[in-house]
Design a protein around this motif. Structure first.
Motif, mmCIF file in Angstrom:
data_model
loop_
_atom_site.group_PDB
_atom_site.id
_atom_site.type_symbol
_atom_site.label_atom_id
_atom_site.label_comp_id
_atom_site.label_asym_id
_atom_site.label_seq_id
_atom_site.Cartn_x
_atom_site.Cartn_y
_atom_site.Cartn_z
ATOM 1 N N LEU A 82 -31.932 35.139 -5.485
ATOM 2 C CA LEU A 82 -31.982 35.523 -4.078
ATOM 3 C C LEU A 82 -32.607 34.415 -3.227
ATOM 4 N N PRO A 83 -32.122 34.216 -2.008
ATOM 5 C CA PRO A 83 -32.729 33.209 -1.123
ATOM 6 C C PRO A 83 -34.138 33.604 -0.706
ATOM 7 N N GLU A 84 -34.389 34.931 -0.638
ATOM 8 C CA GLU A 84 -35.726 35.420 -0.302
ATOM 9 C C GLU A 84 -36.121 36.457 -1.339
ATOM 10 N N ARG A 85 -37.092 36.102 -2.156
ATOM 11 C CA ARG A 85 -37.454 36.949 -3.291
ATOM 12 C C ARG A 85 -38.570 37.924 -2.912
ATOM 13 N N ARG A 86 -38.187 39.030 -2.341
ATOM 14 C CA ARG A 86 -39.136 40.088 -1.997
ATOM 15 C C ARG A 86 -39.090 41.159 -3.080
ATOM 16 N N PRO A 87 -40.240 41.782 -3.386
ATOM 17 C CA PRO A 87 -40.240 42.830 -4.412
ATOM 18 C C PRO A 87 -39.267 43.965 -4.109
ATOM 19 N N ASP A 107 -45.954 42.047 -8.802
ATOM 20 C CA ASP A 107 -46.920 41.237 -9.557
ATOM 21 C C ASP A 107 -46.320 39.928 -10.066
ATOM 22 N N VAL A 108 -45.098 39.608 -9.632
ATOM 23 C CA VAL A 108 -44.437 38.366 -10.052
ATOM 24 C C VAL A 108 -44.484 37.369 -8.896
ATOM 25 N N ASP A 109 -44.925 36.150 -9.172
ATOM 26 C CA ASP A 109 -44.989 35.101 -8.157
ATOM 27 C C ASP A 109 -43.583 34.572 -7.897
ATOM 28 N N PRO A 117 -39.032 30.376 -13.179
ATOM 29 C CA PRO A 117 -39.053 30.288 -14.645
ATOM 30 C C PRO A 117 -38.286 29.066 -15.152
ATOM 31 N N VAL A 118 -38.634 28.647 -16.338
ATOM 32 C CA VAL A 118 -37.884 27.569 -16.988
ATOM 33 C C VAL A 118 -36.488 28.059 -17.354
ATOM 34 N N GLY A 119 -36.374 29.330 -17.661
ATOM 35 C CA GLY A 119 -35.075 29.896 -18.009
ATOM 36 C C GLY A 119 -35.044 31.387 -17.740
ATOM 37 N N VAL A 120 -33.884 31.901 -17.347
ATOM 38 C CA VAL A 120 -33.655 33.328 -17.149
ATOM 39 C C VAL A 120 -32.401 33.698 -17.940
ATOM 40 N N GLU A 121 -32.571 34.643 -18.872
ATOM 41 C CA GLU A 121 -31.495 34.976 -19.818
ATOM 42 C C GLU A 121 -30.930 33.698 -20.431
ATOM 43 N N ARG A 122 -31.827 32.908 -20.962
ATOM 44 C CA ARG A 122 -31.482 31.609 -21.535
ATOM 45 C C ARG A 122 -31.089 31.770 -23.008
ATOM 46 N N THR A 123 -29.937 31.241 -23.356
ATOM 47 C CA THR A 123 -29.511 31.231 -24.751
ATOM 48 C C THR A 123 -30.245 30.126 -25.491
ATOM 49 N N VAL A 124 -30.824 30.471 -26.627
ATOM 50 C CA VAL A 124 -31.570 29.505 -27.437
ATOM 51 C C VAL A 124 -31.053 29.591 -28.872
ATOM 52 N N SER A 125 -31.258 28.531 -29.619
ATOM 53 C CA SER A 125 -30.776 28.527 -31.002
ATOM 54 C C SER A 125 -31.531 27.492 -31.814
ATOM 55 N N PHE A 126 -31.447 27.634 -33.113
ATOM 56 C CA PHE A 126 -31.969 26.622 -34.025
ATOM 57 C C PHE A 126 -31.230 26.718 -35.346
ATOM 58 N N VAL A 127 -31.372 25.680 -36.141
ATOM 59 C CA VAL A 127 -30.806 25.630 -37.483
ATOM 60 C C VAL A 127 -31.947 25.455 -38.470
ATOM 61 N N SER A 128 -31.962 26.266 -39.505
ATOM 62 C CA SER A 128 -32.943 26.135 -40.580
ATOM 63 C C SER A 128 -32.234 26.373 -41.900
ATOM 64 N N GLY A 129 -32.133 25.337 -42.720
ATOM 65 C CA GLY A 129 -31.387 25.468 -43.962
ATOM 66 C C GLY A 129 -29.934 25.795 -43.658
ATOM 67 N N GLU A 130 -29.440 26.895 -44.223
ATOM 68 C CA GLU A 130 -28.050 27.313 -44.011
ATOM 69 C C GLU A 130 -27.919 28.314 -42.861
ATOM 70 N N LEU A 131 -29.030 28.620 -42.192
ATOM 71 C CA LEU A 131 -29.024 29.612 -41.113
ATOM 72 C C LEU A 131 -28.912 28.937 -39.749
ATOM 73 N N ARG A 132 -27.941 29.385 -38.957
ATOM 74 C CA ARG A 132 -27.883 29.008 -37.545
ATOM 75 C C ARG A 132 -28.135 30.259 -36.730
ATOM 76 N N LEU A 133 -29.283 30.313 -36.082
ATOM 77 C CA LEU A 133 -29.672 31.509 -35.341
ATOM 78 C C LEU A 133 -29.535 31.271 -33.845
ATOM 79 N N THR A 134 -28.964 32.245 -33.156
ATOM 80 C CA THR A 134 -28.779 32.176 -31.714
ATOM 81 C C THR A 134 -29.261 33.484 -31.093
ATOM 82 N N GLY A 135 -29.953 33.382 -29.979
ATOM 83 C CA GLY A 135 -30.421 34.569 -29.269
ATOM 84 C C GLY A 135 -30.546 34.273 -27.788
#
Length: 299
Positions: free
Chosen positions: A79-84, A123-125, A130-148
């Motif tokens: 939103l251009p103006e973030r009011r509660p 109560d939110v400034d 935020p650095v991310g909003v509904e941000r997709t993240v992932s990593f690989v560990s061994g044979e596992l590729r996890l995404t959330g």
């Protein structure tokens, strides 16, 4: 211990794949997929492996409520103006009348969530992007590729914080934040992707305004990643058996219990149907309903 070493598959007690021969492809998963296998292998098979996919029951009211609140809190940052009070209009825009007992119940809960989102946003400034909003993240560990997907990712004093919104009747506790496998995996993924220390995870209960959190250590994150890898190894072994035997595989036993009343796939599971009556579409909204909600409905 740096959890990044486990995410990279180094130092996690797993030898490197031999150079001779073809390595196995990565096994893709999300936290909800891992929890589905952990909670009930039968449900996991029905949801992720059987083809054609069995039909699910229609969406329940508490999912409609949760989706509307999540969408409102996501769109507020655009939103251009973030009011509660702008959050109330966003709830209206995201609202769908699915799963409620009747129009009156839907209107009642729509009003409750308008008030809840407005109160939470007070109560939110709005200037602290935020650095991310509904941000997709992932990593690989061994044979596992996890995404959330992380509901919100905050920058606080140079470190990143994973924020997850909750809308259920039950107010979460600090122990819920501490033991949550998805939250820990999100933190490990964020640390890996952004190369910034990420140890704090928080649950924000929008209806009550309650915020509970946990400060992980690198070692505790590494243990959660190893737990995910252990679940993934068992699930992958079961996947292979299913590829060979189909529904005749014995590696997907049902686990009848209270969660069966909430299962979207119980119509395809005789054991689950015998475990107890099915919950109504609006059962999770009833304050008089003494229940145990499934973990997968609130992720």
């Amino acid at each position: 211990m740096d959890p990044g070493s486990v995410v990279e598959g180094v130092g996690a007690g797993q030898a490197a794949l031999p150079l001779t021969g073809v390595p196995e492809p990565l096994w893709a998963a999300s936290p909800s997929k891992l929890l589905a296998f952990l909670d009930c292998p039968r449900r996991y098979r029905l949801q992720y492996l059987d083809r054609p996919s069995p039909e699910k029951r229609r969406q329940r009211a508490h999912t409609s409520v949760g989706n509307a609140v999540h969408h409102a809190l996501r769109d507020w940052w655009d939103l251009p103006e973030r009011r509660p009070d702008a959050g109330a209009g966003l709830v209206d825009r995201a609202w769908i009348d699915v799963g409620f007992r009747d129009a009156a119940q839907s209107a009642q809960w729509r009003g409750r969530m308008r008030e809840a989102v407005t109160g939470y946003l007070a109560d939110v400034d709005p200037a602290r992007q935020p650095v991310g909003v509904e941000r997709t993240v992932s990593f690989v560990s061994g044979e596992l590729r996890l995404t959330g997907r992380v509901d919100r990712l905050d920058d606080r004093d140079g470190e990143l914080v994973v924020v997850d919104y909750k809308t259920s009747r039950v107010v979460p506790t600090a122990d819920d934040a501490r033991t949550s496998l998805p939250l820990a995996l999100y933190a490990a993924a964020v640390w890996k992707m952004f190369r910034r220390r990420t140890l704090r995870v928080e649950l924000h209960h929008v209806p009550s305004g309650t915020v509970v959190g946990h400060e992980h250590t690198p070692e505790s994150l590494a243990r959660k990643v190893e737990q995910a890898r252990s679940i993934a190894r068992d699930a992958r072994r079961a996947d292979r058996d299913h590829a060979e035997k189909g529904a005749d595989s014995e590696l997907f036993p049902p686990r009848p219990g209270p969660l069966c009343g909430w299962c979207d796939l119980r119509a395809h599971c005789p054991e689950g149907q015998l475990a107890g009556p099915e919950k109504s579409d609006w059962a999770a909204l009833d304050d008089a309903d003494d229940r145990k909600e499934p973990r997968w409905t609130s992720e």
